[in-house]
Design a protein around this motif. Structure first.
Motif, mmCIF file in Angstrom:
data_model
loop_
_atom_site.group_PDB
_atom_site.id
_atom_site.type_symbol
_atom_site.label_atom_id
_atom_site.label_comp_id
_atom_site.label_asym_id
_atom_site.label_seq_id
_atom_site.Cartn_x
_atom_site.Cartn_y
_atom_site.Cartn_z
ATOM 1 N N LEU A 144 -50.511 -26.193 25.354
ATOM 2 C CA LEU A 144 -51.114 -25.200 24.702
ATOM 3 C C LEU A 144 -50.633 -23.842 25.064
ATOM 4 N N ALA A 145 -49.954 -23.671 26.442
ATOM 5 C CA ALA A 145 -48.897 -22.540 26.692
ATOM 6 C C ALA A 145 -47.741 -22.577 26.176
ATOM 7 N N GLY A 146 -47.077 -23.803 25.829
ATOM 8 C CA GLY A 146 -45.895 -23.579 25.182
ATOM 9 C C GLY A 146 -44.754 -23.483 26.529
ATOM 10 N N CYS A 147 -43.367 -22.996 25.925
ATOM 11 C CA CYS A 147 -42.865 -22.718 27.218
ATOM 12 C C CYS A 147 -41.613 -21.648 26.526
ATOM 13 N N GLU A 148 -41.011 -21.105 27.554
ATOM 14 C CA GLU A 148 -39.787 -20.288 27.404
ATOM 15 C C GLU A 148 -38.658 -21.082 26.933
ATOM 16 N N THR A 280 -42.988 -29.768 18.889
ATOM 17 C CA THR A 280 -44.300 -29.653 19.761
ATOM 18 C C THR A 280 -44.267 -28.771 20.890
ATOM 19 N N ALA A 281 -43.121 -28.330 21.322
ATOM 20 C CA ALA A 281 -43.140 -27.366 22.610
ATOM 21 C C ALA A 281 -42.963 -25.960 22.182
ATOM 22 N N LEU A 282 -42.698 -25.659 21.035
ATOM 23 C CA LEU A 282 -42.604 -24.272 20.419
ATOM 24 C C LEU A 282 -43.534 -24.001 19.291
ATOM 25 N N SER A 283 -44.047 -22.871 19.361
ATOM 26 C CA SER A 283 -44.827 -22.288 18.245
ATOM 27 C C SER A 283 -43.927 -22.386 17.010
ATOM 28 N N GLY A 284 -44.379 -22.186 15.833
ATOM 29 C CA GLY A 284 -43.581 -21.966 14.571
ATOM 30 C C GLY A 284 -42.406 -21.163 14.744
ATOM 31 N N PRO A 285 -42.738 -19.620 15.014
ATOM 32 C CA PRO A 285 -41.926 -18.751 14.950
ATOM 33 C C PRO A 285 -40.728 -18.830 16.045
ATOM 34 N N SER A 286 -41.128 -19.202 17.102
ATOM 35 C CA SER A 286 -40.306 -19.567 18.234
ATOM 36 C C SER A 286 -39.331 -20.960 17.893
ATOM 37 N N ARG A 287 -39.978 -21.664 17.329
ATOM 38 C CA ARG A 287 -38.934 -22.773 16.999
ATOM 39 C C ARG A 287 -38.016 -22.318 15.856
ATOM 40 N N ARG A 288 -38.203 -21.673 15.009
ATOM 41 C CA ARG A 288 -37.594 -21.216 13.959
ATOM 42 C C ARG A 288 -36.595 -20.487 14.473
ATOM 43 N N ALA A 289 -36.755 -19.618 15.506
ATOM 44 C CA ALA A 289 -35.614 -18.640 15.803
ATOM 45 C C ALA A 289 -34.674 -19.495 16.747
ATOM 46 N N HIS A 290 -35.047 -20.635 17.584
ATOM 47 C CA HIS A 290 -34.232 -21.297 18.595
ATOM 48 C C HIS A 290 -33.890 -22.795 18.199
#
Length: 371
Positions: A144-148, A280-290
């Motif tokens: 739920l919190a995701g990760c850095e 699954t670990a990253l939200s859509g915007p974060s995953r797309r960036a990284h």
């Protein structure tokens, strides 16, 4: 955190002398002293107490607090079977896989896992006992919190340490009786199971599930048999459920993530683990960036560990092929979990679904399977 070096009862043996328990209260100081001494500890456990930890979906985890003389650890973790007899039989292969990982494979890898002091399982796979090193104060991640991004980079590099050790290893196919690669019949069976589980998943979550995600899950399920049957090279040992809740992170944000919960152990396309974690670990915007940086970090670590003949372009393509791992594990995990359903577990599964389905659509991953 050491790699597993178990002093254990082999899988499929049924130990005497209380080697398998269903209740941590059954563990005696004498028995635990024997386990630790078998592992080279010169000490005596004089008293112990236990507390329940974690929220495992198919097993129960307890922390043991020890009073002792000598050099024994202050705490250990014991993992046991959970649920009624029918539930245990249904997830018995998972129990077998986890004990088998710690007693057969863990010491051969570069993945960070707890040391295994003892591992045993009953012949019918409904009862098992693992005594493991305690990773405290490391704490599990949160879906739920995701990760850095820094934590995600640590996690994918750690994952490469599992895959590199068994990259295209024929030992995986011949070295054990219980670990096999999925064949055509197995793919068909898992595909049918996935179709059923996904239909139940969609009904279970109803209006809480976005219609677009429900459609992605359903289409992925329909392709599962073809997806699994089409796997070729490369192959390796897979964690199968390499996600934030199954990873323990140091409290200070330093590198050193530890992987636990090995009940979905499998042989298959390594990038299935990578794609499942990232999606699954990253939200859509974060995953797309990284996303691409994470794939590169994983690939660089594979190369550092001796994997050759596997260019980055192939790794990127395999990542796309591996993305259906998300819908498969999410739906089966939600439908067949032995743990009591809670609002928190529901939100976890929904969060994973949103992230995984978005990644599949972004990559048009199902088109790659359907070809």
């Amino acid at each position: 955190m050491r790699r597993g070096t178990p002093m254990s009862t082999p899988v499929d043996d049924h130990p005497s002398h209380g080697g398998i328990v269903d209740d941590p209260a059954e563990i005696t100081t004498d028995w635990l002293t024997g386990v630790l001494r078998a592992g080279g500890v010169d000490g005596t456990v004089t008293a112990l107490r236990h507390e329940r930890i974690g929220t495992g979906q198919v097993g129960a985890n307890y922390r043991l607090h020890l009073d002792h003389t000598g050099a024994a650890p202050r705490t250990l973790v014991v993992k046991l079977a959970a649920g009624d007899e029918d539930s245990r039989r249904r997830v018995g292969p998972g129990y077998r896989a986890e004990v088998g990982f710690y007693t057969t494979f863990a010491h051969q890898t570069r993945v960070r896992v707890p040391r295994c002091w003892h591992g045993a399982i009953s012949r019918d796979r409904t009862r098992f006992t693992l005594v493991l090193e305690d990773a405290h104060p490391a704490r599990p991640g949160s879906q739920l919190a995701g990760c850095e991004v820094a934590s995600a980079l640590d996690a994918v590099r750690n994952l490469a340490g599992l895959h590199a050790a068994f990259w295209n290893s024929e030992h995986l196919l011949t070295g054990t009786r219980w670990m096999r690669r999925v064949d055509e019949a197995g793919a068909a069976f898992l595909g049918a199971t996935q179709v059923d589980a996904t239909a139940r998943f969609v009904r279970l979550f109803g209006d809480a599930l976005d219609p677009e995600d429900a459609d992605t899950m359903t289409r992925a399920a329909d392709l599962t048999a073809r997806w699994l049957a089409a796997e070729g090279s490369p192959f390796s040992l897979l964690h199968g459920d390499y996600r934030l809740d199954n990873l323990l992170f140091p409290p200070d944000g330093a590198e050193g993530v530890v992987a636990v919960d090995w009940q979905t152990l499998a042989v298959g396309l390594p990038a299935r683990d990578l794609a499942y974690f990232v999606s699954t670990a990253l939200s859509g915007p974060s995953r797309r960036a990284h996303e691409q940086a994470l794939i590169r970090a994983y690939h660089e670590r594979l190369t550092d560990l001796g994997v050759s003949g596997y260019p980055l372009a192939d790794c990127v393509a395999d990542y796309r092929r591996g993305l259906p791992q998300g819908p498969m594990i999410i739906s089966i995990g939600a439908v067949f979990a032995t743990a009591r359903r809670t609002a928190a577990s529901d939100e976890m599964f929904l969060s994973m679904t949103r992230n995984a389905c978005a990644a599949i659509r972004d990559a048009d991953a199902l088109a790659a399977v359907a070809r």
